[in-house]
Design a protein around this motif. Structure first.
Motif, PDB file in Angstrom:
ATOM      1  N   GLY A   1     -10.551   5.671  -0.750  1.00  0.00           N
ATOM      2  CA  GLY A   1     -11.966   5.392  -0.986  1.00  0.00           C
ATOM      3  C   GLY A   1     -12.201   4.470  -2.170  1.00  0.00           C
ATOM      4  N   THR A   2     -11.241   3.596  -2.462  1.00  0.00           N
ATOM      5  CA  THR A   2     -11.401   2.666  -3.584  1.00  0.00           C
ATOM      6  C   THR A   2     -12.458   1.613  -3.263  1.00  0.00           C
ATOM      7  OG1 THR A   2      -9.052   2.967  -3.976  1.00  0.00           O
ATOM      8  CG2 THR A   2     -10.121   1.203  -5.185  1.00  0.00           C
ATOM      9  N   THR A   3     -12.478   1.171  -2.016  1.00  0.00           N
ATOM     10  CA  THR A   3     -13.402   0.095  -1.664  1.00  0.00           C
ATOM     11  C   THR A   3     -14.634   0.585  -0.900  1.00  0.00           C
ATOM     12  OG1 THR A   3     -12.126  -0.296   0.337  1.00  0.00           O
ATOM     13  CG2 THR A   3     -11.573  -1.652  -1.558  1.00  0.00           C
TER      14      THR A   3
ATOM     15  N   THR B   1       7.161   1.849  -8.575  1.00  0.00           N
ATOM     16  CA  THR B   1       5.722   1.903  -8.836  1.00  0.00           C
ATOM     17  C   THR B   1       4.958   1.614  -7.547  1.00  0.00           C
ATOM     18  OG1 THR B   1       3.933   0.637  -9.869  1.00  0.00           O
ATOM     19  CG2 THR B   1       6.084  -0.338  -9.960  1.00  0.00           C
TER      20      THR B   1
ATOM     21  N   GLU C   1      -1.316   0.391  -7.283  1.00  0.00           N
ATOM     22  CA  GLU C   1      -2.139  -0.684  -7.836  1.00  0.00           C
ATOM     23  C   GLU C   1      -1.177  -1.770  -8.294  1.00  0.00           C
ATOM     24  OE1 GLU C   1      -5.926   0.482 -10.341  1.00  0.00           O
ATOM     25  OE2 GLU C   1      -4.180   1.579 -11.031  1.00  0.00           O
ATOM     26  N   PRO C   2      -1.687  -2.983  -8.523  1.00  0.00           N
ATOM     27  CA  PRO C   2      -0.801  -3.971  -9.141  1.00  0.00           C
ATOM     28  C   PRO C   2      -0.404  -3.463 -10.527  1.00  0.00           C
ATOM     29  CG  PRO C   2      -2.842  -4.997  -8.350  1.00  0.00           C
ATOM     30  CD  PRO C   2      -3.038  -3.517  -8.273  1.00  0.00           C
TER      31      PRO C   2
ATOM     32  N   THR D   1       6.392  -1.362  -5.059  1.00  0.00           N
ATOM     33  CA  THR D   1       6.245  -1.223  -3.608  1.00  0.00           C
ATOM     34  C   THR D   1       4.782  -1.365  -3.219  1.00  0.00           C
ATOM     35  OG1 THR D   1       5.963   1.184  -3.727  1.00  0.00           O
ATOM     36  CG2 THR D   1       8.208   0.366  -3.556  1.00  0.00           C
TER      37      THR D   1
ATOM     38  N   TRP E   1       2.068  -1.147  -0.328  1.00  0.00           N
ATOM     39  CA  TRP E   1       1.778  -0.633   1.021  1.00  0.00           C
ATOM     40  C   TRP E   1       0.468   0.115   0.991  1.00  0.00           C
ATOM     41  CZ3 TRP E   1       2.676   4.800   2.290  1.00  0.00           C
ATOM     42  CH2 TRP E   1       3.215   5.554   1.233  1.00  0.00           C
ATOM     43  N   GLN E   2       0.066   0.677   2.111  1.00  0.00           N
ATOM     44  CA  GLN E   2      -1.254   1.308   2.251  1.00  0.00           C
ATOM     45  C   GLN E   2      -1.150   2.557   3.124  1.00  0.00           C
ATOM     46  OE1 GLN E   2      -3.016  -2.216   4.325  1.00  0.00           O
ATOM     47  NE2 GLN E   2      -4.309  -2.326   2.507  1.00  0.00           N
ATOM     48  N   THR E   3      -2.170   3.388   3.051  1.00  0.00           N
ATOM     49  CA  THR E   3      -2.215   4.540   3.960  1.00  0.00           C
ATOM     50  C   THR E   3      -2.003   4.039   5.396  1.00  0.00           C
ATOM     51  OG1 THR E   3      -3.874   5.482   2.486  1.00  0.00           O
ATOM     52  CG2 THR E   3      -3.572   6.587   4.593  1.00  0.00           C
ATOM     53  N   GLU E   4      -2.633   2.925   5.710  1.00  0.00           N
ATOM     54  CA  GLU E   4      -2.594   2.385   7.068  1.00  0.00           C
ATOM     55  C   GLU E   4      -1.194   1.919   7.478  1.00  0.00           C
ATOM     56  OE1 GLU E   4      -4.648   1.558   4.637  1.00  0.00           O
ATOM     57  OE2 GLU E   4      -6.711   1.285   5.318  1.00  0.00           O
TER      58      GLU E   4
ATOM     59  N   ASP F   1      -6.318  -7.131   0.629  1.00  0.00           N
ATOM     60  CA  ASP F   1      -5.847  -7.446  -0.719  1.00  0.00           C
ATOM     61  C   ASP F   1      -5.650  -8.952  -0.866  1.00  0.00           C
ATOM     62  OD1 ASP F   1      -5.806  -4.841  -1.608  1.00  0.00           O
ATOM     63  OD2 ASP F   1      -3.670  -4.546  -1.249  1.00  0.00           O
TER      64      ASP F   1
ATOM     65  N   LEU G   1       0.536  -9.496  -5.778  1.00  0.00           N
ATOM     66  CA  LEU G   1      -0.725  -8.895  -5.365  1.00  0.00           C
ATOM     67  C   LEU G   1      -1.724  -9.069  -6.499  1.00  0.00           C
ATOM     68  CD1 LEU G   1      -1.130  -7.559  -2.655  1.00  0.00           C
ATOM     69  CD2 LEU G   1       1.267  -7.634  -3.289  1.00  0.00           C
TER      70      LEU G   1
ATOM     71  N   LYS H   1      -6.905   5.160  -8.958  1.00  0.00           N
ATOM     72  CA  LYS H   1      -7.182   3.725  -8.902  1.00  0.00           C
ATOM     73  C   LYS H   1      -8.551   3.404  -9.467  1.00  0.00           C
ATOM     74  CE  LYS H   1      -4.635   3.769  -4.730  1.00  0.00           C
ATOM     75  NZ  LYS H   1      -4.182   2.969  -3.621  1.00  0.00           N
TER      76      LYS H   1
HETATM   77  P1  ATP Z   1      -9.795   2.496   0.622  1.00  0.00           P
HETATM   78  O1  ATP Z   1      -9.056   1.740   1.677  1.00  0.00           O
HETATM   79  O2  ATP Z   1     -10.499   3.698   1.151  1.00  0.00           O
HETATM   80  O3  ATP Z   1     -10.635   1.635  -0.254  1.00  0.00           O
HETATM   81  P2  ATP Z   1      -7.324   2.533  -0.911  1.00  0.00           P
HETATM   82  O4  ATP Z   1      -7.094   1.190  -0.340  1.00  0.00           O
HETATM   83  O5  ATP Z   1      -7.273   2.683  -2.399  1.00  0.00           O
HETATM   84  O6  ATP Z   1      -8.693   3.143  -0.376  1.00  0.00           O
HETATM   85  P3  ATP Z   1      -4.701   3.538  -0.230  1.00  0.00           P
HETATM   86  O7  ATP Z   1      -4.302   3.325   1.171  1.00  0.00           O
HETATM   87  O8  ATP Z   1      -4.270   4.792  -0.907  1.00  0.00           O
HETATM   88  O9  ATP Z   1      -6.277   3.560  -0.297  1.00  0.00           O
HETATM   89  O10 ATP Z   1      -4.203   2.338  -1.137  1.00  0.00           O
HETATM   90  C1  ATP Z   1      -3.697   1.116  -0.643  1.00  0.00           C
HETATM   91  C2  ATP Z   1      -4.044   0.009  -1.593  1.00  0.00           C
HETATM   92  O11 ATP Z   1      -3.445   0.245  -2.881  1.00  0.00           O
HETATM   93  C3  ATP Z   1      -3.558  -1.359  -1.218  1.00  0.00           C
HETATM   94  O12 ATP Z   1      -4.411  -1.986  -0.299  1.00  0.00           O
HETATM   95  C4  ATP Z   1      -3.529  -2.076  -2.572  1.00  0.00           C
HETATM   96  O13 ATP Z   1      -4.800  -2.546  -2.927  1.00  0.00           O
HETATM   97  C5  ATP Z   1      -3.123  -0.990  -3.523  1.00  0.00           C
HETATM   98  N1  ATP Z   1      -1.671  -1.035  -3.783  1.00  0.00           N
HETATM   99  C6  ATP Z   1      -0.748  -0.152  -3.377  1.00  0.00           C
HETATM  100  N2  ATP Z   1       0.465  -0.467  -3.849  1.00  0.00           N
HETATM  101  C7  ATP Z   1       0.340  -1.592  -4.558  1.00  0.00           C
HETATM  102  C8  ATP Z   1       1.244  -2.428  -5.300  1.00  0.00           C
HETATM  103  N3  ATP Z   1       2.535  -2.144  -5.421  1.00  0.00           N
HETATM  104  N4  ATP Z   1       0.737  -3.535  -5.881  1.00  0.00           N
HETATM  105  C9  ATP Z   1      -0.558  -3.842  -5.773  1.00  0.00           C
HETATM  106  N5  ATP Z   1      -1.464  -3.095  -5.120  1.00  0.00           N
HETATM  107  C10 ATP Z   1      -1.030  -1.967  -4.516  1.00  0.00           C
END
Ligand code: ATP
Ligand code: MG
Length: 653
Positions: free
Chosen positions: A263-265, A384, A387-388, A411, A413-416, A501, A513, A610
């Motif tokens: 839920g970041t975005t 790590t 987040e970036p 690393t 990646w995303q939930t998706e 991203d 990123l 985040k």
């Molecule tokens: P929502 O999609 O609901 O806004 P979210 O994107 O924070 O939430 P997650 O799937 O937990 O939910 O997080 C994935 C996101 O986290 C990526 O799209 C990216 O923005 C960030 N992220 C994850 N790992 C990294 C990384 N190593 N470097 C940069 N960003 C990262």
């Protein structure tokens, strides 16, 4: 503007001080090239590392945008995590070393875990749970949480873990969306020395959850709870349960779980993962990225309420039969040293954590006062995610925690995506690192950076990261909402997966990123990534954390607003403001100079740690604040709003 590769040149990594031997990247290049030439064959070879009841007829059915991997194959996730080890030397090895905030520990061997999972699977069956039913898991970080998840998987039920820090409304929304039949919870969890009353939240939610037939309650905190007609005690159910439950062979495409994003975005999305593809992706990426060996003790600090915990606490490490540490509690309670104490105590060899935790620890570690007081020499690899990572934080991690002996895998990646998509693969070869770059896509993943029209950009140009070919860890869809799935991920660039991203590729092909695409600022015609700006703020010695957002500006298009958390002991804000502005002018140039700088003691963050920049933007532009169900601390928003209004008053008076 300085480019990210410039940061690399300025750093010492790869220079004279580094003790890690690095290779050219040729091996990775060769494997990746072969993988992308015939991705289906490549992934099918990987899938053979799993245990299947029946092999697939089709490797991939791609009805864009829906991918179905290993169609016709059947398997079971719990067999791949447990049964596969039960007739090997791994049987009596520690699977989970659990540690509580107060330092209490529990160790479960693979065999013990297997027993518990089988018994609990029989418990679920006896309550009428069967293949395809949804089970909500709302539990503290104790071994019974993975036991519950694997028991669901064993009978083909779909688990939906809800982070234990959420309150009733978030639980109601998620359990109703999934129409869960059963909720598994506990009498309480412990965080920051306080009792988290999970059962009470379930009691509050229950009248709004018509689909829920039973609530299973684990005795964990010795907390007295009310019991109602739907409540059943975990230990009582387990007493009579049979010790073996035959695993349900499920189709490769059968949903293993539903999990909501951070839920970041915006409003969290119910991501649905399959079984065969997901496990294949995890098995392979864990091997490539972490290079798991028999001696490893892996410490992933994520909460299982988030995808990192699902993939890299539950499924990947157990499939590989390694020993892992599972920690219940906050990183900074009772003291801001818990991760280091745990690494030392259990001899962790790999640490996988988040930039937000590292920034917190760094704040307390002037001249290594904290990190030097622990023996961290068991570590061989650092990771790590989430987040970036700011280059300065990366360097601190590398030097203070890894003692320049440990490569860092950043690393992305995303939930998706289910599992890692971009990272250095130490299991293939360790290559020269660049602080803040996630390096390259893992083999078989076709990630590129494109412009607004979907065309790949030149090196050094910022764009959007997209994935061109389906990958096995790819989610099946959003739960019950194929239309939203299409809309969110596949309409911006038809045929390409839109990750949301912002990124760039440097001259040597390394990927960087640069933050959320929604967060990009356009200042006087330049597109500035929040990541680059924030890293520049954090590189000032007095700044611990930074969040940057934009505000409409008549002349520049957008002006930069910075919210900064100073390190302990800095309070002369007027001078600090001038210093920071001068620092930005000299490091990034006049274009990046912020119009407004606010000092706050905390930033609004998701419960997964985040920064939620969209909330800052809403405040500064006077817009309505959107979904805040995953906000960690509402007080942070109040503080930001106050800081903002105070300054406005000052300017206007
Ligand atoms: P929502 O999609 O609901 O806004 P979210 O994107 O924070 O939430 P997650 O799937 O937990 O939910 O997080 C994935 C996101 O986290 C990526 O799209 C990216 O923005 C960030 N992220 C994850 N790992 C990294 C990384 N190593 N470097 C940069 N960003 C990262
Ligand atoms: Mg997201």
């Amino acid at each position: 503007m300085s480019s990210p590769s410039k940061l690399y040149e300025n750093s010492e990594v790869g220079g004279g001080t580094m003790k890690i031997s690095v290779r050219t990247g040729k091996r990775l290049e060769k494997i990746s090239k072969e993988a992308l030439a015939e991705p289906d064959k490549f992934w099918a070879d990987q899938a053979r590392n799993l245990i299947w009841f029946k092999e697939w007829n089709h490797i991939l059915e791609w009805n864009s945008p829906f991918a179905r991997w290993f169609v016709g194959g059947t398997l079971n996730a719990s067999v791949n995590c447990l049964d596969r080890h039960i007739n090997t030397d791994t049987k009596n090895k520690a699977a989970i070393i659990w540690e509580s905030e107060s330092g209490e520990t529990r160790t479960l061997s693979y065999f013990q875990l297997y027993r518990q999972v089988n018994k609990f699977a029989n418990v679920l069956k006896s309550l009428g749970v069967s293949k395809g039913d949804r089970v909500t898991i709302y539990m503290p970080m104790v071994p019974e949480m993975p036991i519950a998840m694997l028991a669901c998987a064993r009978i083909g039920a779909i688990h939906s873990v809800v982070f234990s820090g959420f309150s009733a409304q978030a639980l109601i929304d998620r359990a109703n969306d999934a129409k869960s039949k059963v909720i598994i919870t506990a009498d309480g969890g412990i965080r920051k020395g306080r009792l988290v009353e999970l059962k009470k939240v379930v009691d509050e939610s229950l009248p709004s959850l018509p689909s829920v037939e039973h609530v299973i309650v684990l005795e964990r905190a010795g907390n007295k709870v009310n019991t109602g007609p739907k409540d059943l005690w975990w230990h009582e159910l387990m007493e009579g349960a049979k010790i073996y439950c035959p695993p349900e062979p499920v189709e490769s495409t059968h949903p293993l779980y539903i999990l909501y994003t951070s839920g970041t975005t915006g409003k969290p999305k119910g991501v649905m993962h399959g079984t065969g593809g997901y496990l294949t992706h995890l098995y392979s990426t864990a091997k490539w990225v972490f290079d798991f060996t028999n001696q490893d003790i892996f410490f992933c600090t994520a909460d299982i309420g988030w995808v990192t915990g699902h993939s890299y606490i539950v499924y990947a490490p157990l499939m590989h039969g390694i020993t892992e540490i599972m920690y219940e509690g906050a990183p900074d309670f009772p003291k801001p040293n818990r991760y280091w104490a745990i690494v030392e105590k259990h001899g962790a060899t790999i640490l996988y954590t988040t930039p937000t935790a590292l920034r917190m620890y760094m704040k307390y570690d002037d001249d290594g006062v904290v990190s030097n007081s622990f023996d961290l020499s068991s570590l061989r690899l650092l990771g790590t995610v989430g987040e970036p990572i700011n280059p300065k934080v990366w360097m601190w991690y590398f030097k203070r925690i890894g003692n320049e002996n440990c490569p860092i895998v950043d690393t992305w990646w995303q939930t998706e995506t289910g599992g890692t998509m971009l990272s250095m693969c130490t299991g293939i070869e360790t290559i020269p690192m660049k602080p803040g770059s996630a390096t390259f896509p893992v083999p078989g993943v076709d990630a590129v950076v494109v412009d607004e029209t979907g065309k790949p950009v030149e090196p050094g140009t910022k764009g959007y990261i997209v994935i061109r070919k389906p990958w096995p860890g790819m989610f099946l869809s959003l739960w019950g909402n194929d239309e939203k799935y299409r809309q969110t991920y596949w309409t911006k660039f038809p045929g390409l997966y839109y990750a949301g991203d912002y990124a760039l590729v440097d001259e040597e092909g390394y990927l960087w990123l640069l933050g959320r695409a929604d967060d990009v600022l356009k200042v006087a015609g330049h597109r500035l990534g929040t990541m680059e700006l924030e890293s520049a703020f954090v590189s000032h010695k007095a700044i611990a954390e930074a969040a940057v957002t934009g505000k409409p500006d008549e002349t520049k298009g957008e002006s930069i607003i910075a919210f900064l958390v100073p390190k302990e002991g800095f309070s002369d804000y007027e001078n600090l403001r001038k210093e920071v502005v001068a620092h930005i002018r000299s490091t990034l140039g006049p274009i990046a100079v912020p119009n407004e700088v606010y000092f706050v003691s905390k930033l609004p963050k998701t419960r997964s740690g985040k920064i939620m920049r969209r909330l800052l933007k809403s405040i500064s532009s006077g817009d309505k604040i959107g979904d805040i169900t995953t906000l960690e601390d509402e007080a942070a928003i109040d503080e930001v709003r106050q800081a903002y209004e105070d300054l406005k008053k000052m300017v206007n008076s």
